[in-house]
Motif scaffolding. Structure first.
Motif, PDB file in Angstrom:
ATOM      1  N   ALA A 113       0.820  -1.208   0.000  1.00 48.05           N
ATOM      2  CA  ALA A 113       0.000   0.000   0.000  1.00 48.05           C
ATOM      3  C   ALA A 113       0.857   1.262   0.000  1.00 48.05           C
ATOM      4  O   ALA A 113       0.585   2.209  -0.734  1.00 48.05           O
ATOM      5  N   ASN A 114       1.913   1.270   0.805  1.00 50.28           N
ATOM      6  CA  ASN A 114       2.728   2.471   0.916  1.00 50.28           C
ATOM      7  C   ASN A 114       3.716   2.648  -0.228  1.00 50.28           C
ATOM      8  O   ASN A 114       4.095   3.773  -0.524  1.00 50.28           O
ATOM      9  N   CYS A 115       4.135   1.584  -0.861  1.00 46.95           N
ATOM     10  CA  CYS A 115       5.093   1.720  -1.962  1.00 46.95           C
ATOM     11  C   CYS A 115       4.381   1.760  -3.311  1.00 46.95           C
ATOM     12  O   CYS A 115       4.462   2.749  -4.034  1.00 46.95           O
ATOM     13  N   VAL A 116       3.671   0.711  -3.640  1.00 46.37           N
ATOM     14  CA  VAL A 116       3.047   0.612  -4.967  1.00 46.37           C
ATOM     15  C   VAL A 116       1.899   1.609  -5.108  1.00 46.37           C
ATOM     16  O   VAL A 116       1.839   2.362  -6.082  1.00 46.37           O
ATOM     17  N   LEU A 117       0.990   1.636  -4.148  1.00 41.40           N
ATOM     18  CA  LEU A 117      -0.160   2.529  -4.274  1.00 41.40           C
ATOM     19  C   LEU A 117       0.245   4.000  -4.226  1.00 41.40           C
ATOM     20  O   LEU A 117      -0.347   4.831  -4.910  1.00 41.40           O
ATOM     21  N   CYS A 118       1.272   4.332  -3.432  1.00 42.94           N
ATOM     22  CA  CYS A 118       1.733   5.725  -3.405  1.00 42.94           C
ATOM     23  C   CYS A 118       2.336   6.133  -4.748  1.00 42.94           C
ATOM     24  O   CYS A 118       2.146   7.264  -5.202  1.00 42.94           O
ATOM     25  N   LEU A 119       3.051   5.230  -5.391  1.00 42.77           N
ATOM     26  CA  LEU A 119       3.575   5.537  -6.725  1.00 42.77           C
ATOM     27  C   LEU A 119       2.434   5.735  -7.716  1.00 42.77           C
ATOM     28  O   LEU A 119       2.457   6.658  -8.537  1.00 42.77           O
ATOM     29  N   ILE A 120       1.423   4.890  -7.625  1.00 48.39           N
ATOM     30  CA  ILE A 120       0.256   5.053  -8.494  1.00 48.39           C
ATOM     31  C   ILE A 120      -0.406   6.405  -8.232  1.00 48.39           C
ATOM     32  O   ILE A 120      -0.759   7.129  -9.165  1.00 48.39           O
ATOM     33  N   CYS A 121      -0.550   6.772  -6.960  1.00 51.62           N
ATOM     34  CA  CYS A 121      -1.186   8.044  -6.611  1.00 51.62           C
ATOM     35  C   CYS A 121      -0.410   9.242  -7.151  1.00 51.62           C
ATOM     36  O   CYS A 121      -1.014  10.211  -7.620  1.00 51.62           O
ATOM     37  N   VAL A 122       0.904   9.216  -7.095  1.00 54.83           N
ATOM     38  CA  VAL A 122       1.660  10.362  -7.599  1.00 54.83           C
ATOM     39  C   VAL A 122       1.511  10.474  -9.124  1.00 54.83           C
ATOM     40  O   VAL A 122       1.395  11.573  -9.662  1.00 54.83           O
ATOM     41  N   PHE A 123       1.427   9.353  -9.820  1.00 53.20           N
ATOM     42  CA  PHE A 123       1.215   9.390 -11.263  1.00 53.20           C
ATOM     43  C   PHE A 123      -0.196   9.856 -11.606  1.00 53.20           C
ATOM     44  O   PHE A 123      -0.382  10.671 -12.517  1.00 53.20           O
ATOM     45  N   VAL A 124      -1.197   9.354 -10.900  1.00 53.51           N
ATOM     46  CA  VAL A 124      -2.577   9.777 -11.147  1.00 53.51           C
ATOM     47  C   VAL A 124      -2.736  11.254 -10.807  1.00 53.51           C
ATOM     48  O   VAL A 124      -3.360  12.015 -11.556  1.00 53.51           O
ATOM     49  N   GLY A 125      -2.158  11.670  -9.682  1.00 53.30           N
ATOM     50  CA  GLY A 125      -2.198  13.084  -9.325  1.00 53.30           C
ATOM     51  C   GLY A 125      -1.516  13.945 -10.374  1.00 53.30           C
ATOM     52  O   GLY A 125      -2.013  15.010 -10.742  1.00 53.30           O
ATOM     53  N   GLY A 126      -0.384  13.479 -10.885  1.00 50.31           N
ATOM     54  CA  GLY A 126       0.315  14.211 -11.946  1.00 50.31           C
ATOM     55  C   GLY A 126      -0.513  14.306 -13.207  1.00 50.31           C
ATOM     56  O   GLY A 126      -0.604  15.369 -13.836  1.00 50.31           O
ATOM     57  N   TRP A 127      -1.151  13.218 -13.589  1.00 50.82           N
ATOM     58  CA  TRP A 127      -2.012  13.207 -14.780  1.00 50.82           C
ATOM     59  C   TRP A 127      -3.159  14.199 -14.602  1.00 50.82           C
ATOM     60  O   TRP A 127      -3.457  14.983 -15.504  1.00 50.82           O
ATOM     61  N   LEU A 128      -3.786  14.184 -13.417  1.00 52.59           N
ATOM     62  CA  LEU A 128      -4.891  15.093 -13.150  1.00 52.59           C
ATOM     63  C   LEU A 128      -4.415  16.542 -13.126  1.00 52.59           C
ATOM     64  O   LEU A 128      -5.118  17.442 -13.606  1.00 52.59           O
ATOM     65  N   GLY A 129      -3.209  16.789 -12.609  1.00 47.90           N
ATOM     66  CA  GLY A 129      -2.665  18.144 -12.603  1.00 47.90           C
ATOM     67  C   GLY A 129      -2.495  18.684 -14.009  1.00 47.90           C
ATOM     68  O   GLY A 129      -2.791  19.851 -14.270  1.00 47.90           O
ATOM     69  N   VAL A 130      -2.046  17.852 -14.924  1.00 44.02           N
ATOM     70  CA  VAL A 130      -1.916  18.261 -16.330  1.00 44.02           C
ATOM     71  C   VAL A 130      -3.299  18.572 -16.900  1.00 44.02           C
ATOM     72  O   VAL A 130      -3.491  19.572 -17.596  1.00 44.02           O
ATOM     73  N   LYS A 131      -4.283  17.731 -16.615  1.00 41.45           N
ATOM     74  CA  LYS A 131      -5.652  17.957 -17.102  1.00 41.45           C
ATOM     75  C   LYS A 131      -6.230  19.250 -16.547  1.00 41.45           C
ATOM     76  O   LYS A 131      -6.887  19.995 -17.270  1.00 41.45           O
ATOM     77  N   LEU A 132      -5.999  19.517 -15.255  1.00 34.87           N
ATOM     78  CA  LEU A 132      -6.498  20.761 -14.659  1.00 34.87           C
ATOM     79  C   LEU A 132      -5.858  21.998 -15.277  1.00 34.87           C
ATOM     80  O   LEU A 132      -6.470  23.051 -15.339  1.00 34.87           O
ATOM     81  N   ALA A 133      -4.627  21.829 -15.729  1.00 29.34           N
ATOM     82  CA  ALA A 133      -3.926  22.931 -16.364  1.00 29.34           C
ATOM     83  C   ALA A 133      -4.411  23.167 -17.794  1.00 29.34           C
ATOM     84  O   ALA A 133      -4.050  24.153 -18.425  1.00 29.34           O
ATOM     85  N   GLY A 134      -5.220  22.248 -18.297  1.00 29.86           N
ATOM     86  CA  GLY A 134      -5.769  22.416 -19.641  1.00 29.86           C
ATOM     87  C   GLY A 134      -4.921  21.831 -20.746  1.00 29.86           C
ATOM     88  O   GLY A 134      -5.080  22.192 -21.899  1.00 29.86           O
ATOM     89  N   HIS A 135      -4.041  20.900 -20.451  1.00 25.32           N
ATOM     90  CA  HIS A 135      -3.204  20.284 -21.489  1.00 25.32           C
ATOM     91  C   HIS A 135      -3.616  18.870 -21.738  1.00 25.32           C
ATOM     92  O   HIS A 135      -4.019  18.112 -21.015  1.00 25.32           O
TER      93      HIS A 135
END
Length: 135
Positions: A113-135
């Motif tokens: 949970a702390n290693c694999v899921l946290c890596l997934i969360c940072v990637f999903v958060g990054g993807w969403l950040g790009v979407k929020l920025a309009g790209h």
């Protein structure tokens, strides 16, 4: 002395962010077990997942938008708040305790949970950040 005074505001920004992050972490630690009724160290997993998600989201949102954060805001959020909010040292200690108890299932779930899921969360958060920025 000039370099010391130059570091005063950034130090205060990190300290303020750290105080808020540590306080938020404390409240999650206190209330999540009451809500879930679980003996599993879920609060550590939760803050690490949320912290990783927020790190990815905010970083990529800033990178891909016209939003400009000052160095002080970046220090406040990333170094101060997220640094104090996430709990990798708590994760490591809890893993050691689960190992010492011989609770292999909880240990495995905790590490996953702390290693694999946290890596997934940072990637999903990054993807969403790009979407929020309009790209």
């Amino acid at each position: 002395m000039d370099s010391l005074a130059f570091k005063l505001v950034p130090t205060l920004m990190v300290a303020l962010g750290g105080a808020l992050g540590a306080t938020t972490r404390f409240w999650v630690r206190e209330f999540l077990p009451l809500i879930t009724g679980s003996q599993f160290p879920l609060s550590t997993v939760a803050v690490n997942l949320v912290g990783c998600f927020l790190a990815g989201l905010v970083y990529m949102w800033i990178e891909h938008s016209t939003l400009i954060w000052s160095a002080h805001k970046l220090l406040f959020f990333f170094v101060g708040f997220l640094g104090a909010f996430t709990t990798f040292s708590a994760f490591a200690l809890e893993s050691l305790l689960l190992y010492q108890q011989g609770d292999w299932l909880k240990l495995t779930l905790h590490i996953f949970a702390n290693c694999v899921l946290c890596l997934i969360c940072v990637f999903v958060g990054g993807w969403l950040g790009v979407k929020l920025a309009g790209h």
